[in-house]
Design an enzyme around this catalytic site. Sequence first.
Site, PDB file in Angstrom:
ATOM      1  N   GLY A  18       0.684  -1.066  -0.150  1.00 24.03           N
ATOM      2  CA  GLY A  18       0.013   0.009   0.139  1.00 24.03           C
ATOM      3  C   GLY A  18       0.811   1.108  -0.023  1.00 24.03           C
ATOM      4  CB  ILE A  19       0.363   4.463   1.726  1.00 25.73           C
ATOM      5  CG1 ILE A  19      -0.844   4.739   1.382  1.00 25.73           C
ATOM      6  CG2 ILE A  19       1.180   5.706   2.149  1.00 25.73           C
ATOM      7  CD1 ILE A  19      -1.960   5.513   2.137  1.00 25.73           C
ATOM      8  NE  ARG A  39       1.792  -6.272  12.923  1.00 23.61           N
ATOM      9  CZ  ARG A  39       0.613  -6.149  13.155  1.00 23.61           C
ATOM     10  NH1 ARG A  39       0.447  -6.259  14.312  1.00 23.61           N
ATOM     11  NH2 ARG A  39      -0.103  -5.714  12.478  1.00 23.61           N
ATOM     12  CE1 TYR A 147      -6.855   3.766  10.370  1.00 26.69           C
ATOM     13  CE2 TYR A 147      -8.607   5.439   9.667  1.00 26.69           C
ATOM     14  CZ  TYR A 147      -7.196   4.722   9.235  1.00 26.69           C
ATOM     15  OH  TYR A 147      -6.582   5.160   8.461  1.00 26.69           O
ATOM     16  CE  LYS A 151      -4.210   6.319  10.658  1.00 25.93           C
ATOM     17  NZ  LYS A 151      -2.643   6.339  10.419  1.00 25.93           N
ATOM     18  CB  THR A 181      -4.620   0.591   0.475  1.00 21.41           C
ATOM     19  OG1 THR A 181      -5.803   0.830   1.317  1.00 21.41           O
ATOM     20  CG2 THR A 181      -3.769   1.706  -0.067  1.00 21.41           C
TER      21      THR A 181
END
Length: 253
Positions: A18-19, A39, A147, A151, A181
């Site tokens: 992804g990013i 991980r 989440y 953020k 993503t």
Amino acid sequence: MSRHLSRHIAVVTGGSRGIGRAVVERVSADGARVATCGRGDRPAYLPDDVVWIRADVAKPEDADRLVAQATEQLGPVSLLVNNAGVLVAKTVAESTDDDWDLQVGVNCRGVFNMSRAVLPGMTGHGGVIVNIGSISGVVADLSSALYNASKAFVHALTRSIAIDHGPQVRCNAVLPGWVETDMADEGFDLAGDPAAARRDAIVRHPAGRMGRPTDIANIVAWLAGDEAAWATGQCFTVDGGLTAASPLRPGSF
């Protein structure tokens, strides 16, 4: 690509997909020497000159080891991109203690751990930290309570690092909107009709599309370079205009 990041030794967390993957590829192409982590096992896409370190940034000892190994193999870290993140798609009432530990551990403590690990070594040589936040820390997504909150923490920590550690270190956050993503796919899969939800999402973007990981990597690369030398303590929204629009859409009035 230019080589405008050739002075940097970079650590990018969560670089396996992804990013994170896009950021690793972009800053490496721009001349930075890069270490990244995750991980799991080393991703097949990584070129030989990118250092892979298996680590869980939620653990302080792993963050310290990651920075120590990157410094030993590449030199003093001058660029940190805090990208590693996870999504727990639940409301507050549905969330468990384990959900809290996972979400806050990676998204909040991970950013804190990594920043704390690199800051002492950045003093005096133009350090840069770029945190990957989210528009979800400003406008809440449904069923993503932890989440969203995690953020918002990243955004606030960004400002604190900038004012406490400038001028030796610049710190900014990038706030992506909906980017193509695996995490976005997981979000759409929660909808009753994922395909319809995706079509509706695209319509809501004045840019006419969802984001790509490279869109985020591009602004990370700019913030890491000297052209952004006067940018610090800021949260840069990159969302295709999503949060600029009202809920009204063509044909609804």
